[in-house]
Design a protein around this motif. Structure first.
Motif, PDB file in Angstrom:
ATOM      1  N   GLY A 154       0.786  -1.224   0.000  1.00 20.79           N
ATOM      2  CA  GLY A 154       0.000   0.000   0.000  1.00 20.79           C
ATOM      3  C   GLY A 154       0.818   1.275   0.000  1.00 20.79           C
ATOM      4  N   ALA A 155       2.148   1.153   0.029  1.00 17.44           N
ATOM      5  CA  ALA A 155       3.003   2.341   0.066  1.00 17.44           C
ATOM      6  C   ALA A 155       2.796   3.181  -1.195  1.00 17.44           C
ATOM      7  CB  ALA A 155       4.461   1.941   0.192  1.00 17.44           C
ATOM      8  N   GLN A 156       2.696   4.489  -0.995  1.00 20.63           N
ATOM      9  CA  GLN A 156       2.503   5.406  -2.121  1.00 20.63           C
ATOM     10  C   GLN A 156       3.669   6.356  -2.328  1.00 20.63           C
ATOM     11  OE1 GLN A 156      -1.215   7.410  -1.572  1.00 20.63           O
ATOM     12  NE2 GLN A 156      -2.360   5.501  -1.396  1.00 20.63           N
ATOM     13  N   HIS A 157       4.471   6.574  -1.270  1.00 20.36           N
ATOM     14  CA  HIS A 157       5.534   7.567  -1.381  1.00 20.36           C
ATOM     15  C   HIS A 157       6.912   7.016  -1.002  1.00 20.36           C
ATOM     16  CE1 HIS A 157       2.428  10.544  -1.951  1.00 20.36           C
ATOM     17  NE2 HIS A 157       1.837  10.095  -0.853  1.00 20.36           N
ATOM     18  N   LEU A 158       6.992   6.270   0.100  1.00 20.03           N
ATOM     19  CA  LEU A 158       8.294   5.880   0.632  1.00 20.03           C
ATOM     20  C   LEU A 158       8.237   4.520   1.318  1.00 20.03           C
ATOM     21  CD1 LEU A 158      11.263   6.685   1.484  1.00 20.03           C
ATOM     22  CD2 LEU A 158      10.232   7.633   3.557  1.00 20.03           C
ATOM     23  N   ILE A 159       9.248   3.709   1.073  1.00 20.34           N
ATOM     24  CA  ILE A 159       9.483   2.462   1.803  1.00 20.34           C
ATOM     25  C   ILE A 159      10.898   2.552   2.332  1.00 20.34           C
ATOM     26  CG2 ILE A 159       9.751  -0.046   1.657  1.00 20.34           C
ATOM     27  CD1 ILE A 159       7.767   0.055  -0.718  1.00 20.34           C
ATOM     28  N   TYR A 160      11.065   2.329   3.619  1.00 21.97           N
ATOM     29  CA  TYR A 160      12.382   2.378   4.241  1.00 21.97           C
ATOM     30  C   TYR A 160      12.605   1.069   4.978  1.00 21.97           C
ATOM     31  CZ  TYR A 160      16.466   4.902   5.921  1.00 21.97           C
ATOM     32  OH  TYR A 160      17.745   5.322   6.154  1.00 21.97           O
ATOM     33  N   ILE A 161      13.647   0.329   4.606  1.00 18.60           N
ATOM     34  CA  ILE A 161      13.945  -0.961   5.201  1.00 18.60           C
ATOM     35  C   ILE A 161      15.319  -0.888   5.863  1.00 18.60           C
ATOM     36  CG2 ILE A 161      14.344  -3.400   4.715  1.00 18.60           C
ATOM     37  CD1 ILE A 161      11.838  -3.265   3.405  1.00 18.60           C
ATOM     38  N   THR A 162      15.415  -1.349   7.100  1.00 26.82           N
ATOM     39  CA  THR A 162      16.706  -1.427   7.777  1.00 26.82           C
ATOM     40  C   THR A 162      16.884  -2.825   8.339  1.00 26.82           C
ATOM     41  OG1 THR A 162      15.880  -0.767   9.948  1.00 26.82           O
ATOM     42  CG2 THR A 162      16.590   0.991   8.467  1.00 26.82           C
ATOM     43  N   GLY A 163      18.127  -3.256   8.473  1.00 30.99           N
ATOM     44  CA  GLY A 163      18.361  -4.554   9.090  1.00 30.99           C
ATOM     45  C   GLY A 163      19.763  -5.074   8.885  1.00 30.99           C
ATOM     46  N   LEU A 164      20.074  -6.082   9.680  1.00 26.75           N
ATOM     47  CA  LEU A 164      21.366  -6.753   9.564  1.00 26.75           C
ATOM     48  C   LEU A 164      21.412  -7.645   8.332  1.00 26.75           C
ATOM     49  CD1 LEU A 164      22.039  -7.847  13.236  1.00 26.75           C
ATOM     50  CD2 LEU A 164      23.358  -6.219  11.903  1.00 26.75           C
ATOM     51  N   SER A 165      20.312  -8.305   8.073  1.00 21.95           N
ATOM     52  CA  SER A 165      20.247  -9.239   6.945  1.00 21.95           C
ATOM     53  C   SER A 165      18.971  -8.986   6.170  1.00 21.95           C
ATOM     54  CB  SER A 165      20.266 -10.684   7.441  1.00 21.95           C
ATOM     55  OG  SER A 165      21.455 -10.969   8.130  1.00 21.95           O
ATOM     56  N   VAL A 166      19.110  -8.540   4.960  1.00 20.66           N
ATOM     57  CA  VAL A 166      17.960  -8.330   4.092  1.00 20.66           C
ATOM     58  C   VAL A 166      18.176  -9.215   2.876  1.00 20.66           C
ATOM     59  CG1 VAL A 166      16.645  -6.661   2.754  1.00 20.66           C
ATOM     60  CG2 VAL A 166      17.666  -5.967   4.926  1.00 20.66           C
ATOM     61  N   HIS A 167      17.282 -10.171   2.708  1.00 21.11           N
ATOM     62  CA  HIS A 167      17.410 -11.139   1.619  1.00 21.11           C
ATOM     63  C   HIS A 167      16.314 -10.895   0.586  1.00 21.11           C
ATOM     64  CE1 HIS A 167      20.367 -13.392   3.906  1.00 21.11           C
ATOM     65  NE2 HIS A 167      19.584 -13.212   4.952  1.00 21.11           N
ATOM     66  N   PRO A 168      16.674 -10.507  -0.636  1.00 20.05           N
ATOM     67  CA  PRO A 168      15.665 -10.190  -1.647  1.00 20.05           C
ATOM     68  C   PRO A 168      14.786 -11.374  -2.022  1.00 20.05           C
ATOM     69  CG  PRO A 168      17.874 -10.106  -2.585  1.00 20.05           C
ATOM     70  CD  PRO A 168      18.031 -10.300  -1.111  1.00 20.05           C
ATOM     71  N   GLU A 169      15.279 -12.582  -1.846  1.00 18.61           N
ATOM     72  CA  GLU A 169      14.490 -13.756  -2.218  1.00 18.61           C
ATOM     73  C   GLU A 169      13.554 -14.214  -1.101  1.00 18.61           C
ATOM     74  OE1 GLU A 169      18.133 -15.004  -0.158  1.00 18.61           O
ATOM     75  OE2 GLU A 169      17.846 -13.700  -1.865  1.00 18.61           O
ATOM     76  N   LYS A 170      13.526 -13.495   0.009  1.00 16.58           N
ATOM     77  CA  LYS A 170      12.698 -13.856   1.160  1.00 16.58           C
ATOM     78  C   LYS A 170      11.212 -13.663   0.839  1.00 16.58           C
ATOM     79  CE  LYS A 170      12.244 -14.867   5.514  1.00 16.58           C
ATOM     80  NZ  LYS A 170      12.502 -16.192   5.965  1.00 16.58           N
ATOM     81  N   ALA A 171      10.423 -14.719   1.064  1.00 21.24           N
ATOM     82  CA  ALA A 171       8.970 -14.618   0.887  1.00 21.24           C
ATOM     83  C   ALA A 171       8.374 -13.947   2.117  1.00 21.24           C
ATOM     84  CB  ALA A 171       8.366 -16.001   0.689  1.00 21.24           C
TER      85      ALA A 171
END
Length: 79
Positions: free
Chosen positions: A3-20
């Motif tokens: 539902g994001a319309q303007h901004l998505i901000y993700i932070t973390g030690l491990s961010v895996h693009p293939e994560k479901a």
């Protein structure tokens, strides 16, 4: 995120693009939906819609592969 319309901000030690982001029946149903249930593809879709996607991903330098597998760093995470 969908539902994001303007901004998505993700932070973390491990961010895996293939994560479901969903599991089980919801995952299977979402595969035919408007948005991908996988983090990397979903973020790309939102960016293509004009949503600004920012990510802050860091590595704990106190953790390292030392020839014996993963070790815990000072933060307590297994990197």
């Amino acid at each position: 995120v969908c539902g994001a319309q303007h901004l998505i901000y993700i932070t973390g030690l491990s961010v895996h693009p293939e994560k479901a982001l969903l599991r089980g029946k919801e995952l299977e149903e979402a595969k035919d939906g408007k948005y991908s249930p996988y983090l990397g593809t979903l973020l790309k879709q939102k960016a293509e819609e004009g949503v600004r996607v920012n990510m802050l991903v860091w590595d704990d330098p106190s953790t390292a592969y030392m020839g014996r597998g993963m070790v815990k760093g000072v933060t307590g995470y297994n990197d």
